[in-house]
Enzyme design. Structure first.
Site, PDB file in Angstrom:
ATOM      1  N   ASP A  12       0.755  -1.290   0.164  1.00 37.36           N
ATOM      2  CA  ASP A  12      -0.009   0.024   0.026  1.00 37.36           C
ATOM      3  C   ASP A  12       0.924   1.228  -0.072  1.00 37.36           C
ATOM      4  O   ASP A  12       1.854   1.073   0.378  1.00 37.36           O
ATOM      5  CB  ASP A  12      -0.831   0.062   1.345  1.00 37.36           C
ATOM      6  CG  ASP A  12      -1.922   1.242   1.132  1.00 37.36           C
ATOM      7  OD1 ASP A  12      -2.310   1.700   0.335  1.00 37.36           O
ATOM      8  OD2 ASP A  12      -2.107   1.645   2.322  1.00 37.36           O
ATOM      9  N   SER A  13       0.187   2.255  -0.253  1.00 35.78           N
ATOM     10  CA  SER A  13       0.936   3.728  -0.077  1.00 35.78           C
ATOM     11  C   SER A  13       1.346   4.092   1.290  1.00 35.78           C
ATOM     12  O   SER A  13       2.408   4.866   1.341  1.00 35.78           O
ATOM     13  CB  SER A  13       0.037   4.747  -0.892  1.00 35.78           C
ATOM     14  OG  SER A  13      -1.110   4.703  -0.052  1.00 35.78           O
ATOM     15  N   TYR A  44      -0.391   8.572  -2.359  1.00 36.20           N
ATOM     16  CA  TYR A  44      -0.392   8.488  -3.781  1.00 36.20           C
ATOM     17  C   TYR A  44      -1.635   8.807  -4.529  1.00 36.20           C
ATOM     18  O   TYR A  44      -1.634   9.264  -5.697  1.00 36.20           O
ATOM     19  CB  TYR A  44      -0.436   6.789  -4.389  1.00 36.20           C
ATOM     20  CG  TYR A  44       0.863   5.924  -3.966  1.00 36.20           C
ATOM     21  CD1 TYR A  44       1.970   6.489  -3.127  1.00 36.20           C
ATOM     22  CD2 TYR A  44       1.117   4.699  -4.328  1.00 36.20           C
ATOM     23  CE1 TYR A  44       3.090   5.706  -2.814  1.00 36.20           C
ATOM     24  CE2 TYR A  44       2.090   3.798  -4.153  1.00 36.20           C
ATOM     25  CZ  TYR A  44       3.091   4.492  -3.295  1.00 36.20           C
ATOM     26  OH  TYR A  44       3.959   3.679  -3.229  1.00 36.20           O
ATOM     27  N   GLY A  45      -2.401   8.996  -3.980  1.00 36.55           N
ATOM     28  CA  GLY A  45      -4.105   9.237  -4.162  1.00 36.55           C
ATOM     29  C   GLY A  45      -4.153  10.812  -5.005  1.00 36.55           C
ATOM     30  O   GLY A  45      -5.240  10.966  -5.727  1.00 36.55           O
ATOM     31  N   CYS A  75      -3.525  -1.010  -2.004  1.00 37.84           N
ATOM     32  CA  CYS A  75      -3.808   0.266  -2.456  1.00 37.84           C
ATOM     33  C   CYS A  75      -5.019   0.518  -3.287  1.00 37.84           C
ATOM     34  O   CYS A  75      -4.702  -0.098  -4.502  1.00 37.84           O
ATOM     35  CB  CYS A  75      -2.338   0.835  -2.886  1.00 37.84           C
ATOM     36  SG  CYS A  75      -2.738   2.734  -3.032  1.00 37.84           S
ATOM     37  N   THR A  77      -5.718   3.248  -4.851  1.00 41.96           N
ATOM     38  CA  THR A  77      -5.196   3.870  -5.972  1.00 41.96           C
ATOM     39  C   THR A  77      -4.473   3.231  -6.928  1.00 41.96           C
ATOM     40  O   THR A  77      -4.513   3.451  -8.345  1.00 41.96           O
ATOM     41  CB  THR A  77      -4.080   5.395  -5.430  1.00 41.96           C
ATOM     42  OG1 THR A  77      -5.007   5.859  -4.624  1.00 41.96           O
ATOM     43  CG2 THR A  77      -3.690   6.214  -6.310  1.00 41.96           C
ATOM     44  N   GLU A 156      -5.718   9.220   9.208  1.00 43.18           N
ATOM     45  CA  GLU A 156      -4.337   9.282   9.751  1.00 43.18           C
ATOM     46  C   GLU A 156      -4.155   9.934  11.092  1.00 43.18           C
ATOM     47  O   GLU A 156      -3.071   9.585  11.689  1.00 43.18           O
ATOM     48  CB  GLU A 156      -3.400   9.961   8.555  1.00 43.18           C
ATOM     49  CG  GLU A 156      -3.416   9.535   7.161  1.00 43.18           C
ATOM     50  CD  GLU A 156      -2.323   8.498   7.123  1.00 43.18           C
ATOM     51  OE1 GLU A 156      -1.007   8.536   7.991  1.00 43.18           O
ATOM     52  OE2 GLU A 156      -1.954   7.651   6.312  1.00 43.18           O
ATOM     53  N   CYS A 190     -11.045   3.015  -0.915  1.00 42.32           N
ATOM     54  CA  CYS A 190      -9.827   3.397  -0.313  1.00 42.32           C
ATOM     55  C   CYS A 190      -9.367   2.674   0.969  1.00 42.32           C
ATOM     56  O   CYS A 190     -10.242   2.567   1.569  1.00 42.32           O
ATOM     57  CB  CYS A 190      -9.635   4.969  -0.273  1.00 42.32           C
ATOM     58  SG  CYS A 190      -8.316   5.561   0.679  1.00 42.32           S
ATOM     59  N   THR A 191      -8.050   2.258   0.984  1.00 38.99           N
ATOM     60  CA  THR A 191      -7.572   1.552   2.073  1.00 38.99           C
ATOM     61  C   THR A 191      -8.261   2.354   3.645  1.00 38.99           C
ATOM     62  O   THR A 191      -8.347   1.534   4.373  1.00 38.99           O
ATOM     63  CB  THR A 191      -6.137   1.635   2.187  1.00 38.99           C
ATOM     64  OG1 THR A 191      -5.533   2.912   2.010  1.00 38.99           O
ATOM     65  CG2 THR A 191      -5.500   0.591   1.149  1.00 38.99           C
ATOM     66  N   HIS A 192      -8.049   3.654   3.650  1.00 36.86           N
ATOM     67  CA  HIS A 192      -8.376   4.354   4.972  1.00 36.86           C
ATOM     68  C   HIS A 192      -9.866   4.282   5.303  1.00 36.86           C
ATOM     69  O   HIS A 192     -10.101   4.356   6.291  1.00 36.86           O
ATOM     70  CB  HIS A 192      -7.729   5.602   4.863  1.00 36.86           C
ATOM     71  CG  HIS A 192      -6.489   5.719   4.961  1.00 36.86           C
ATOM     72  ND1 HIS A 192      -5.618   5.291   3.706  1.00 36.86           N
ATOM     73  CD2 HIS A 192      -5.543   6.591   5.585  1.00 36.86           C
ATOM     74  CE1 HIS A 192      -4.336   5.618   4.232  1.00 36.86           C
ATOM     75  NE2 HIS A 192      -4.335   6.470   5.390  1.00 36.86           N
TER      76      HIS A 192
END
Ligand code: DGL
Length: 273
Positions: A12-13, A44-45, A75, A77, A156, A190-192
């Site tokens: 992942d980023s 990255y996005g 990821c 993205t 984050e 999206c991962t988050h």
């Protein structure tokens, strides 16, 4: 030839792909895992396609060096870009999956009214990958997409709880139109974003199914490895190595939020070439 002893590779980023790792550990507790989070260069996005491809090439090379039996591109993205990019055609990992197809499969299976929402980074939304894949699966479905760039920094920084003013504000800001369009399924592309599941779920209402791409990809990969008899043996004690390209200390502080505190993993700082 796939060796069932080899690890599952996930990249992942940043730290967000650990949402996928968490599900792999739950479903496949005897698998070794090599995770790479490119924390020195996240996000990255918001970057150009060329830059994302260049970074992804290095991430793939890292996975190739670790001889993984399966590589999961957690990821969203990179998964979005790879759909239409040659970067994966000369990849030397036997088996590789992004998150787009598993998430689209899950959304197509979940929707009853054929109205599906997609939220992701700007680069993922710009790529049109979910529209293409969902239309291929369900030609008559209607898709409502929206980039949600502020969700990544919110997660984050730990602003993820119901009642947390910045989270509530941006969820309303980004999701009101999608909610009003009457979707019954929402891809959190999206991962988050799965960490905002409680706030998003409360806003969208209980009639909307939320799809977490990392989770459904892990489940698809579990089925695939099982079908190929490629799962590690049940007496194997899994080794989990988490590589990051920025400080291991910072990564460790953030990782607990994604994985939970019970996971025993080694965190190693590395460089990509
Ligand atoms: N990992 C990215 C994704 O899933 C989110 C963070 C970033 O923008 O790099 O799209």
């Amino acid at each position: 030839m796939t060796n069932f002893n080899d690890a599952i590779g996930v990249f992942d980023s940043g730290v967000g792909g650990l949402t996928c790792v968490k599900e792999i550990i739950r479903l496949m507790p005897h698998e070794d895992i090599v995770y790479l989070g490119d924390t020195a260069r996240v996000p990255y996005g918001t970057r150009s396609r060329e830059t994302i491809e260049r970074y992804a090439r290095q991430d793939i090379r890292f996975m190739e060096k670790h001889n993984v039996k399966l590589m999961i591109v957690a990821c969203g993205t990179v998964s979005a870009v790879m759909e239409t990019s040659p970067i994966f055609s000369d990849c030397h990992v036997n088996c590789c999956s992004g998150v787009i197809i598993p998430a689209a499969d899950a959304a197509a299976a979940a929707t009853k009214n054929g109205r599906i929402g997609v939220i992701a980074t700007q680069a993922s939304i710009n790529s049109g990958c979910y529209e293409r894949e969902l239309k291929r699966l369900m030609p008559h479905c209607e898709i409502f997409s929206r980039a949600c760039p502020m969700f990544v920094p919110l997660v984050e920084n730990g602003y993820t709880q119901v009642g947390c003013p910045p989270a509530e504000f941006f969820v309303k800001e980004y999701l009101s139109d999608i909610k009003n369009s009457g979707v019954d399924t929402l891809i959190m592309g999206c991962t988050h974003f799965p960490l905002l599941e409680d706030v998003v779920g409360a806003f969208m209402g209980s009639g909307v199914t939320l799809i977490s791409p990392g989770k459904v990809t892990a489940a698809q990969m579990y089925d695939a490895l099982k079908a190929q008899n490629a799962l590690n043996s049940p007496d194997h004690k899994a080794k989990i190595e988490l590589y990051c390209t920025d400080s291991a200390e910072l990564f460790a502080q953030n990782a607990g939020r994604f994985l939970g505190d019970s996971v025993n993993a080694q965190i190693i700082q590395c460089t990509l070439d």
